[in-house]
Design a protein around this motif. Structure first.
Motif, PDB file in Angstrom:
ATOM      1  N   GLU A  25       0.823  -1.204   0.000  1.00 43.70           N
ATOM      2  CA  GLU A  25       0.000   0.000   0.000  1.00 43.70           C
ATOM      3  C   GLU A  25       0.867   1.268   0.000  1.00 43.70           C
ATOM      4  N   PHE A  26       0.482   2.213  -0.855  1.00 42.81           N
ATOM      5  CA  PHE A  26       1.158   3.513  -0.889  1.00 42.81           C
ATOM      6  C   PHE A  26       0.515   4.382   0.182  1.00 42.81           C
ATOM      7  N   ILE A  27       1.358   4.922   1.075  1.00 43.98           N
ATOM      8  CA  ILE A  27       0.864   5.627   2.264  1.00 43.98           C
ATOM      9  C   ILE A  27       0.944   7.145   2.065  1.00 43.98           C
ATOM     10  N   VAL A  28      -0.121   7.824   2.453  1.00 46.61           N
ATOM     11  CA  VAL A  28      -0.112   9.285   2.375  1.00 46.61           C
ATOM     12  C   VAL A  28      -0.201   9.873   3.785  1.00 46.61           C
ATOM     13  N   MET A  29       0.822  10.643   4.149  1.00 48.82           N
ATOM     14  CA  MET A  29       0.827  11.375   5.420  1.00 48.82           C
ATOM     15  C   MET A  29       0.601  12.825   5.036  1.00 48.82           C
ATOM     16  N   ALA A  30      -0.351  13.487   5.679  1.00 45.60           N
ATOM     17  CA  ALA A  30      -0.651  14.854   5.266  1.00 45.60           C
ATOM     18  C   ALA A  30      -1.177  15.666   6.437  1.00 45.60           C
ATOM     19  N   GLY A  31      -1.008  16.981   6.302  1.00 48.96           N
ATOM     20  CA  GLY A  31      -1.474  17.891   7.344  1.00 48.96           C
ATOM     21  C   GLY A  31      -0.707  19.182   7.224  1.00 48.96           C
ATOM     22  N   PRO A  32      -0.962  20.099   8.134  1.00 50.37           N
ATOM     23  CA  PRO A  32      -0.297  21.399   8.046  1.00 50.37           C
ATOM     24  C   PRO A  32       1.173  21.305   8.401  1.00 50.37           C
ATOM     25  N   CYS A  33       1.935  22.285   7.966  1.00 51.86           N
ATOM     26  CA  CYS A  33       3.337  22.370   8.372  1.00 51.86           C
ATOM     27  C   CYS A  33       3.374  22.440   9.889  1.00 51.86           C
ATOM     28  N   ALA A  34       2.617  23.399  10.446  1.00 56.87           N
ATOM     29  CA  ALA A  34       2.572  23.574  11.900  1.00 56.87           C
ATOM     30  C   ALA A  34       1.134  23.498  12.397  1.00 56.87           C
ATOM     31  N   VAL A  35       0.959  22.945  13.591  1.00 54.82           N
ATOM     32  CA  VAL A  35      -0.342  23.005  14.245  1.00 54.82           C
ATOM     33  C   VAL A  35      -0.520  24.447  14.707  1.00 54.82           C
ATOM     34  N   ALA A  76       8.574   4.954  -4.389  1.00 55.50           N
ATOM     35  CA  ALA A  76       8.498   5.352  -2.976  1.00 55.50           C
ATOM     36  C   ALA A  76       7.358   4.592  -2.302  1.00 55.50           C
ATOM     37  N   ASP A  77       7.444   4.469  -0.975  1.00 59.83           N
ATOM     38  CA  ASP A  77       6.407   3.771  -0.219  1.00 59.83           C
ATOM     39  C   ASP A  77       5.336   4.710   0.286  1.00 59.83           C
ATOM     40  N   GLY A  78       5.573   6.012   0.119  1.00 66.22           N
ATOM     41  CA  GLY A  78       4.572   6.967   0.567  1.00 66.22           C
ATOM     42  C   GLY A  78       5.066   8.377   0.363  1.00 66.22           C
ATOM     43  N   ILE A  79       4.189   9.330   0.694  1.00 64.88           N
ATOM     44  CA  ILE A  79       4.581  10.739   0.637  1.00 64.88           C
ATOM     45  C   ILE A  79       4.145  11.413   1.935  1.00 64.88           C
ATOM     46  N   ILE A  80       4.780  12.535   2.229  1.00 60.73           N
ATOM     47  CA  ILE A  80       4.333  13.384   3.331  1.00 60.73           C
ATOM     48  C   ILE A  80       4.110  14.766   2.724  1.00 60.73           C
ATOM     49  N   VAL A  81       2.892  15.262   2.871  1.00 57.31           N
ATOM     50  CA  VAL A  81       2.465  16.460   2.136  1.00 57.31           C
ATOM     51  C   VAL A  81       1.847  17.492   3.071  1.00 57.31           C
ATOM     52  N   GLU A  82       2.085  18.765   2.777  1.00 58.91           N
ATOM     53  CA  GLU A  82       1.480  19.820   3.593  1.00 58.91           C
ATOM     54  C   GLU A  82       0.132  20.269   3.022  1.00 58.91           C
ATOM     55  N   VAL A  83      -0.855  20.314   3.917  1.00 62.60           N
ATOM     56  CA  VAL A  83      -2.225  20.713   3.562  1.00 62.60           C
ATOM     57  C   VAL A  83      -2.694  21.713   4.612  1.00 62.60           C
ATOM     58  N   HIS A  84      -3.413  22.743   4.176  1.00 64.28           N
ATOM     59  CA  HIS A  84      -3.849  23.777   5.127  1.00 64.28           C
ATOM     60  C   HIS A  84      -5.237  24.273   4.710  1.00 64.28           C
ATOM     61  N   PRO A  85      -6.102  24.566   5.691  1.00 60.37           N
ATOM     62  CA  PRO A  85      -7.451  25.033   5.338  1.00 60.37           C
ATOM     63  C   PRO A  85      -7.421  26.353   4.571  1.00 60.37           C
ATOM     64  N   SER A  86      -6.396  27.156   4.810  1.00 62.99           N
ATOM     65  CA  SER A  86      -6.298  28.451   4.153  1.00 62.99           C
ATOM     66  C   SER A  86      -4.820  28.765   3.948  1.00 62.99           C
ATOM     67  N   PRO A  87      -4.209  28.147   2.910  1.00 67.19           N
ATOM     68  CA  PRO A  87      -2.750  28.252   2.736  1.00 67.19           C
ATOM     69  C   PRO A  87      -2.233  29.690   2.750  1.00 67.19           C
ATOM     70  N   GLU A  88      -3.040  30.642   2.210  1.00 68.76           N
ATOM     71  CA  GLU A  88      -2.529  32.024   2.152  1.00 68.76           C
ATOM     72  C   GLU A  88      -2.399  32.639   3.547  1.00 68.76           C
ATOM     73  N   ASN A  89      -3.082  32.037   4.542  1.00 69.55           N
ATOM     74  CA  ASN A  89      -2.961  32.552   5.917  1.00 69.55           C
ATOM     75  C   ASN A  89      -2.113  31.666   6.825  1.00 69.55           C
ATOM     76  N   ALA A  90      -1.458  30.669   6.242  1.00 72.88           N
ATOM     77  CA  ALA A  90      -0.682  29.736   7.072  1.00 72.88           C
ATOM     78  C   ALA A  90       0.459  30.456   7.781  1.00 72.88           C
TER      79      ALA A  90
END
Ligand code: PEP
Ligand code: MN
Length: 350
Positions: free
Chosen positions: A95-105, A293-307
């Motif tokens: 299985e290809f694994i996706v880790m995602a979330g904001p850069c910072a909490v 690759a076995d997976g990726i780690i990606v940055e996601v944000h509800p409002s990237p322009e305000n991150a």
């Protein structure tokens, strides 16, 4: 440094006899039993002649020297690939694994809404930094333990395990209490005290390649973690510094097959830090799957322009869902599986 390669189908008693003989020489055997073949590493030992004589024992195919210094990370000792297990998820399997979330909490709303989005789009792990290693001391440094608590709340709501960065040996205990995967950042790849500290815990570690580090140095950094007892390590290619300013870093996609050839550890690609621009993230993520690759780690944000950090490289929620849809056919084309999107509210636990 030598290894004893047993014949295919060598008997357990033959393997046992070789192990005993190695111990008899006052050396430490490291057997690795694969489904087909067993390999026994020998640590220590100045007296090469005595070791070479092991080739006369029953069931031994050959006795060969290991030439690299990443003995535990390299494939010589352990030909079978390592599968890192995180709360029922296997990294390094089919299985290809996706880790995602904001850069910072940043806030409860931000991390909870992102966690739901990641889960619904088919992601398996929630990322989010609570301790941020920022280039400038005046930039947002993260919420600290409060951030870890918010991640835990998001984990409870969504069932997603969490990955978060640990920036110093003193923080390892605290971060280990909350995190499912400890992230060692690019800037800390050669922080040997930190590598030793995460080597002593029983939680998987994602080790990111340093900004100016060679693949060999990355493998040797991982060796610090394994040699301290923690074999649950994933290696992450996140881009290296080059002359080109069109991207924040130069994502070294060729590192994927190189690491795969040399090591049994899972490989994760970070297309967010690798490119620095959200426009380039989906294409490089697809390249990561295609490269093995076995997976990726990606940055996601509800409002990237305000991150508060790494906004330009963070995907919005719709962009993340779209990237996931674009990855699936590539994963299938290279023989990987990838989990489907989940309906809102539907349980992730099947
Ligand atoms: C991050 O993941 O947000 C991060 C700081 O990554 P890196 O250590 O690769 O710069
Ligand atoms: Mn970041």
């Amino acid at each position: 440094m030598m290894i004893v390669v047993m014949k295919r189908g060598a008997k357990t008693s033959e393997i046992g006899a070789v192990v005993k003989s190695i111990e008899g020489l006052g050396l430490k055997p490291h057997p690795s039993r694969g489904p087909e073949q067993t390999i026994i590493g020998i640590i220590g030992g100045e007296n090469k002649e005595e070791i070479i004589k092991l080739k006369f024992l029953a069931g031994v195919e050959q006795v060969v020297p290991v030439t690299n210094n990443y003995k535990l990370v390299g494939k010589d000792f352990r030909p079978d690939r390592t599968i890192v297990k995180v709360n029922g998820i296997s990294v390094g399997g089919d299985e290809f694994i996706v880790m995602a979330g904001p850069c910072a909490v940043e806030s409860r709303d931000q991390i909870l809404s992102t966690a739901h989005t990641v889960r619904e789009a088919g992601g398996q792990v929630l990322r989010g930094g609570a301790f941020k290693p920022r280039t400038s001391p005046y930039s947002f440094q993260g919420l600290g333990e409060e951030g870890l608590k918010l991640l835990t709340e998001a984990k409870k709501e969504t069932g997603l395990p969490i990955i978060t960065e640990v920036t110093s040996p003193e923080l390892v205990d605290m971060v280990t209490r909350y995190a499912d995967i400890l992230q060692v950042g690019a800037r800390n790849m050669q922080n040997y005290a930190l590598l030793e500290a995460v080597g002593k815990v029983r939680k998987p570690v994602l080790l990111k390649r340093g900004l100016m580090s060679t693949i060999e140095e990355l493998l040797l950094a991982a060796e610090y973690i394994l040699s301290n007892g923690n074999s649950q390590v994933m290696l992450c290619e996140r881009g290296i510094r080059s002359f080109d300013k069109a991207t924040r870093n130069t994502l070294d996609i060729s590192a994927v097959p190189v690491i795969k050839q040399r090591s049994h550890l899972p490989v994760i690609v970070d297309p967010s830090h690798g490119t620095g621009h959200r426009a380039y993230v989906p294409a490089t993520a697809r390249a990561a799957v295609a490269a093995g690759a076995d997976g990726i780690i990606v940055e996601v944000h509800p409002s990237p322009e305000n991150a508060m950090s790494d906004g330009p490289q963070s995907l919005s929620f719709p962009e993340f869902a779209e990237m996931m849809n674009g990855l699936r056919p590539v994963a299938v084309a290279v023989g990987r599986t990838m989990s489907a999107p989940v309906e809102k509210g539907e349980s992730t636990h099947s």
